[in-house]
Write a protein that holds these residues in place. Structure first.
Motif, PDB file in Angstrom:
ATOM      1  N   GLN A   9      -5.744   3.836   3.742  1.00  0.00           N
ATOM      2  CA  GLN A   9      -5.785   5.100   3.156  1.00  0.00           C
ATOM      3  C   GLN A   9      -5.105   4.743   1.690  1.00  0.00           C
ATOM      4  OE1 GLN A   9      -4.495   8.227   5.625  1.00  0.00           O
ATOM      5  NE2 GLN A   9      -2.638   8.332   4.699  1.00  0.00           N
ATOM      6  N   GLY A  10      -5.591   5.426   0.592  1.00  0.00           N
ATOM      7  CA  GLY A  10      -4.826   5.588  -0.607  1.00  0.00           C
ATOM      8  C   GLY A  10      -5.366   6.633  -1.430  1.00  0.00           C
ATOM      9  N   ASP A  11      -5.172   6.868  -2.647  1.00  0.00           N
ATOM     10  CA  ASP A  11      -5.379   7.986  -3.413  1.00  0.00           C
ATOM     11  C   ASP A  11      -6.689   8.015  -3.759  1.00  0.00           C
ATOM     12  OD1 ASP A  11      -2.859   9.023  -3.866  1.00  0.00           O
ATOM     13  OD2 ASP A  11      -2.127   7.883  -5.446  1.00  0.00           O
ATOM     14  N   SER A  12      -7.505   6.659  -3.949  1.00  0.00           N
ATOM     15  CA  SER A  12      -8.824   6.564  -4.226  1.00  0.00           C
ATOM     16  C   SER A  12      -9.701   6.262  -2.863  1.00  0.00           C
ATOM     17  CB  SER A  12      -8.933   5.578  -5.120  1.00  0.00           C
ATOM     18  OG  SER A  12      -8.411   4.325  -4.781  1.00  0.00           O
ATOM     19  N   LEU A  13      -8.994   6.288  -1.871  1.00  0.00           N
ATOM     20  CA  LEU A  13      -9.706   5.923  -0.356  1.00  0.00           C
ATOM     21  C   LEU A  13      -9.087   6.931   0.754  1.00  0.00           C
ATOM     22  CD1 LEU A  13     -11.340   3.334   1.032  1.00  0.00           C
ATOM     23  CD2 LEU A  13      -9.130   2.607   1.274  1.00  0.00           C
ATOM     24  N   SER A  56       3.161  -0.272   3.471  1.00  0.00           N
ATOM     25  CA  SER A  56       2.824   0.189   2.262  1.00  0.00           C
ATOM     26  C   SER A  56       2.163  -1.285   1.677  1.00  0.00           C
ATOM     27  CB  SER A  56       4.058   0.611   1.458  1.00  0.00           C
ATOM     28  OG  SER A  56       3.522   1.144   0.263  1.00  0.00           O
ATOM     29  N   LEU A  57       1.135  -1.072   1.072  1.00  0.00           N
ATOM     30  CA  LEU A  57       0.316  -2.222   0.256  1.00  0.00           C
ATOM     31  C   LEU A  57       0.138  -1.917  -1.172  1.00  0.00           C
ATOM     32  CD1 LEU A  57      -2.612  -3.452   2.373  1.00  0.00           C
ATOM     33  CD2 LEU A  57      -0.331  -4.493   2.442  1.00  0.00           C
ATOM     34  N   ASN A  58       0.830  -2.892  -2.148  1.00  0.00           N
ATOM     35  CA  ASN A  58       0.724  -2.626  -3.332  1.00  0.00           C
ATOM     36  C   ASN A  58      -0.381  -3.701  -3.704  1.00  0.00           C
ATOM     37  OD1 ASN A  58       0.834  -2.830  -6.339  1.00  0.00           O
ATOM     38  ND2 ASN A  58       2.888  -2.176  -6.179  1.00  0.00           N
ATOM     39  N   ILE A  59      -1.659  -3.336  -4.204  1.00  0.00           N
ATOM     40  CA  ILE A  59      -2.692  -4.284  -4.488  1.00  0.00           C
ATOM     41  C   ILE A  59      -2.945  -4.034  -5.999  1.00  0.00           C
ATOM     42  CG2 ILE A  59      -4.913  -4.963  -3.996  1.00  0.00           C
ATOM     43  CD1 ILE A  59      -4.609  -3.845  -1.230  1.00  0.00           C
ATOM     44  N   ASP A  60      -2.515  -5.037  -6.614  1.00  0.00           N
ATOM     45  CA  ASP A  60      -2.735  -4.822  -8.226  1.00  0.00           C
ATOM     46  C   ASP A  60      -2.324  -3.660  -8.780  1.00  0.00           C
ATOM     47  OD1 ASP A  60      -3.248  -6.153 -10.570  1.00  0.00           O
ATOM     48  OD2 ASP A  60      -5.442  -5.765 -10.380  1.00  0.00           O
ATOM     49  N   GLY A  61      -1.209  -3.215  -8.528  1.00  0.00           N
ATOM     50  CA  GLY A  61      -0.555  -1.805  -8.889  1.00  0.00           C
ATOM     51  C   GLY A  61      -1.104  -0.659  -8.094  1.00  0.00           C
ATOM     52  N   GLU A  62      -2.057  -0.611  -7.262  1.00  0.00           N
ATOM     53  CA  GLU A  62      -2.399   0.495  -6.486  1.00  0.00           C
ATOM     54  C   GLU A  62      -1.849   0.584  -5.193  1.00  0.00           C
ATOM     55  OE1 GLU A  62      -6.782   2.897  -5.815  1.00  0.00           O
ATOM     56  OE2 GLU A  62      -6.882   1.023  -6.878  1.00  0.00           O
ATOM     57  N   PHE A  64      -1.705   1.651  -1.133  1.00  0.00           N
ATOM     58  CA  PHE A  64      -2.357   1.969   0.002  1.00  0.00           C
ATOM     59  C   PHE A  64      -1.444   1.884   1.107  1.00  0.00           C
ATOM     60  CE2 PHE A  64      -5.061  -0.304  -2.906  1.00  0.00           C
ATOM     61  CZ  PHE A  64      -6.260   0.720  -2.950  1.00  0.00           C
ATOM     62  N   GLU A  65      -1.918   2.530   2.512  1.00  0.00           N
ATOM     63  CA  GLU A  65      -1.096   2.480   3.596  1.00  0.00           C
ATOM     64  C   GLU A  65      -2.123   1.844   4.404  1.00  0.00           C
ATOM     65  OE1 GLU A  65       0.178   6.455   4.742  1.00  0.00           O
ATOM     66  OE2 GLU A  65       2.148   5.992   4.264  1.00  0.00           O
ATOM     67  N   PHE A  66      -1.423   0.718   5.148  1.00  0.00           N
ATOM     68  CA  PHE A  66      -2.377   0.131   6.216  1.00  0.00           C
ATOM     69  C   PHE A  66      -1.825   0.192   7.582  1.00  0.00           C
ATOM     70  CE2 PHE A  66      -3.542  -4.087   7.665  1.00  0.00           C
ATOM     71  CZ  PHE A  66      -5.239  -3.836   8.076  1.00  0.00           C
ATOM     72  N   PHE A  67      -2.739   0.451   8.515  1.00  0.00           N
ATOM     73  CA  PHE A  67      -2.179   0.464   9.631  1.00  0.00           C
ATOM     74  C   PHE A  67      -3.042  -0.516  10.646  1.00  0.00           C
ATOM     75  CE2 PHE A  67      -2.141   4.558   7.673  1.00  0.00           C
ATOM     76  CZ  PHE A  67      -0.910   5.176   8.383  1.00  0.00           C
ATOM     77  N   PRO A  68      -2.436  -1.660  10.944  1.00  0.00           N
ATOM     78  CA  PRO A  68      -3.238  -2.909  11.247  1.00  0.00           C
ATOM     79  C   PRO A  68      -3.232  -2.606  12.879  1.00  0.00           C
ATOM     80  CG  PRO A  68      -1.107  -3.719  10.735  1.00  0.00           C
ATOM     81  CD  PRO A  68      -1.205  -2.197  10.221  1.00  0.00           C
ATOM     82  N   GLU A  69      -4.326  -3.147  13.501  1.00  0.00           N
ATOM     83  CA  GLU A  69      -4.104  -3.318  14.911  1.00  0.00           C
ATOM     84  C   GLU A  69      -3.209  -4.256  15.555  1.00  0.00           C
ATOM     85  OE1 GLU A  69      -8.402  -3.980  16.136  1.00  0.00           O
ATOM     86  OE2 GLU A  69      -9.030  -1.905  15.277  1.00  0.00           O
ATOM     87  N   ASP A  70      -2.816  -5.310  14.873  1.00  0.00           N
ATOM     88  CA  ASP A  70      -1.754  -6.339  15.157  1.00  0.00           C
ATOM     89  C   ASP A  70      -0.856  -6.314  14.172  1.00  0.00           C
ATOM     90  OD1 ASP A  70      -0.374  -8.545  15.662  1.00  0.00           O
ATOM     91  OD2 ASP A  70      -1.913 -10.034  15.422  1.00  0.00           O
TER      92      ASP A  70
END
Length: 100
Positions: A9-13, A56-62, A64-70
């Motif tokens: 999830q993120g601001d635009s997702l 917390s992922l910073n992808i090209d300045g944007e 996101f939060e990622f909750f991986p299964e592993d």
């Protein structure tokens, strides 16, 4: 190539199920089902482990939060940063110092 499924999830997702693929050509590719969301060079991607299951992922300045299964495999593969300061949620600094 390494593949990790999880929720992102993120601001635009809004929270959605995605697949992150870390390719041998040093690119991160994200898929939502069969649809390719995007592709970025790893030099434009950084990850910080913010809890046991969340990154917390910073992808090209944007951001996101990622909750991986592993989470462990993903952390190792992407080279996530873990905060070892005294206020860290993990309290790793204190645990490491106690073992010395």
């Amino acid at each position: 190539m390494a593949i990790y499924e999880g929720r992102m999830q993120g601001d635009s997702l809004d929270l959605s199920h995605v697949t992150l693929r870390l390719d041998d050509d040093k690119r991160l590719r994200i898929f939502a089902g069969p649809v390719a969301v995007g592709s970025w060079p790893m030099s434009r991607v950084s990850a910080e482990r913010t809890s046991i299951y969340r990154f917390s992922l910073n992808i090209d300045g944007e951001l996101f939060e990622f909750f991986p299964e592993d989470p462990l495999g993903f952390s190792d593969e992407i080279g996530a940063v873990v905060d070892l300061t005294r206020t860290s949620r993990f309290s790793l600094k204190e645990a490491i110092e106690r073992t010395r």
